[in-house]
Design an enzyme around this catalytic site. Structure first.
Site, mmCIF file in Angstrom:
data_model
loop_
_atom_site.group_PDB
_atom_site.id
_atom_site.type_symbol
_atom_site.label_atom_id
_atom_site.label_comp_id
_atom_site.label_asym_id
_atom_site.label_seq_id
_atom_site.Cartn_x
_atom_site.Cartn_y
_atom_site.Cartn_z
ATOM 1 N N CYS A 85 -3.975 0.430 -2.679
ATOM 2 C CA CYS A 85 -3.858 -0.823 -1.927
ATOM 3 C C CYS A 85 -2.725 -1.687 -2.467
ATOM 4 O O CYS A 85 -2.323 -1.579 -3.633
ATOM 5 C CB CYS A 85 -5.159 -1.619 -2.035
ATOM 6 S SG CYS A 85 -6.525 -0.937 -1.091
ATOM 7 N N GLU A 103 0.228 5.180 0.614
ATOM 8 C CA GLU A 103 -0.739 6.205 1.026
ATOM 9 C C GLU A 103 -0.298 7.581 0.559
ATOM 10 O O GLU A 103 0.807 7.766 0.024
ATOM 11 C CB GLU A 103 -0.922 6.140 2.546
ATOM 12 C CG GLU A 103 -1.508 4.790 2.968
ATOM 13 C CD GLU A 103 -1.806 4.669 4.442
ATOM 14 O OE1 GLU A 103 -1.363 5.537 5.228
ATOM 15 O OE2 GLU A 103 -2.490 3.697 4.810
ATOM 16 N N CYS A 131 -10.679 -3.804 -4.654
ATOM 17 C CA CYS A 131 -9.634 -4.786 -4.950
ATOM 18 C C CYS A 131 -10.230 -6.152 -5.299
ATOM 19 O O CYS A 131 -9.659 -6.898 -6.100
ATOM 20 C CB CYS A 131 -8.638 -4.893 -3.798
ATOM 21 S SG CYS A 131 -7.488 -3.497 -3.796
ATOM 22 N N CYS A 173 -10.533 -4.953 0.110
ATOM 23 C CA CYS A 173 -11.649 -4.016 -0.055
ATOM 24 C C CYS A 173 -12.448 -4.382 -1.308
ATOM 25 O O CYS A 173 -11.997 -5.168 -2.152
ATOM 26 C CB CYS A 173 -11.128 -2.583 -0.132
ATOM 27 S SG CYS A 173 -10.319 -2.181 -1.692
ATOM 28 N N GLU A 220 -2.807 -4.807 -3.232
ATOM 29 C CA GLU A 220 -3.241 -5.683 -4.334
ATOM 30 C C GLU A 220 -3.189 -4.935 -5.666
ATOM 31 O O GLU A 220 -2.816 -5.509 -6.699
ATOM 32 C CB GLU A 220 -4.685 -6.160 -4.102
ATOM 33 C CG GLU A 220 -4.890 -6.966 -2.841
ATOM 34 C CD GLU A 220 -5.227 -6.107 -1.620
ATOM 35 O OE1 GLU A 220 -4.629 -5.017 -1.454
ATOM 36 O OE2 GLU A 220 -6.080 -6.537 -0.847
ATOM 37 N N ASN A 267 0.843 -1.199 0.000
ATOM 38 C CA ASN A 267 0.000 0.000 0.000
ATOM 39 C C ASN A 267 0.877 1.248 0.000
ATOM 40 O O ASN A 267 1.948 1.287 0.602
ATOM 41 C CB ASN A 267 -1.031 -0.003 1.134
ATOM 42 C CG ASN A 267 -0.460 -0.201 2.521
ATOM 43 O OD1 ASN A 267 0.581 -0.820 2.697
ATOM 44 N ND2 ASN A 267 -1.149 0.318 3.508
#
Ligand code: THU
Length: 129
Positions: A54, A45, A90, A87, A56, A43
């Site tokens: 993310c 940010e 994803c 999520c 993934e 991830n």
């Protein structure tokens, strides 16, 4: 080392490089493609929170950038004692490159804890038929 152990090690390494100063929640993901190659993501940010991405998404982007398209298995590692599931966005990203045999492993600092098919994670994914 078997493929699950390799996925775990790669995702754990990727998580250690995650950029997560806002949530303090580091995630890594590793993909094994049908062609036998491994790809990783973490991830990333951003101070503008919705711009974060993310783990993934990063692993999938790396797979595509390297010319692969089919996920044989994918592992999501949370650098935590708790476990996470991917999520919704994803799940849709994974389903784009998964088939009925694709396995998604969920792992944390205690090891691999659960496994699902892509269809179990997102039945009735967005598609045209
Ligand atoms: N995150 C992932 O990278 N993958 C998931 O499957 C769930 C959540 C990230 C997004 C954010 O940077 C942090 O974890 C906390 O939500």
């Amino acid at each position: 080392m078997n493929n699950i152990d390799k996925l775990f090690k790669l995702a754990q390494e990727a998580a250690s490089n995650a950029y997560a100063p806002y949530s303090n929640f580091k995630v890594g993901s590793a993909i094994l493609s049908h062609s036998g190659h491994f790809y990783v993501g973490c991830n990333v940010e951003n101070i503008a929170y919705p711009n974060g991405s993310c783990a993934e998404a990063g692993a999938i982007a790396s797979m595509i950038a390297n010319g692969d398209k089919q996920i044989k298995s994918l592992l999501i590692y949370a650098d935590s004692q708790t476990l996470i599931t991917p999520c919704g966005a994803c799940r849709q990203r994974i389903s784009e490159f998964a088939n009925k045999d694709t396995i998604i492993y969920l792992a944390n600092s205690k090891g691999v804890q659960k496994k699902y098919t892509a269809n179990e994670l997102l039945p009735n994914n967005f598609k045209e038929f």
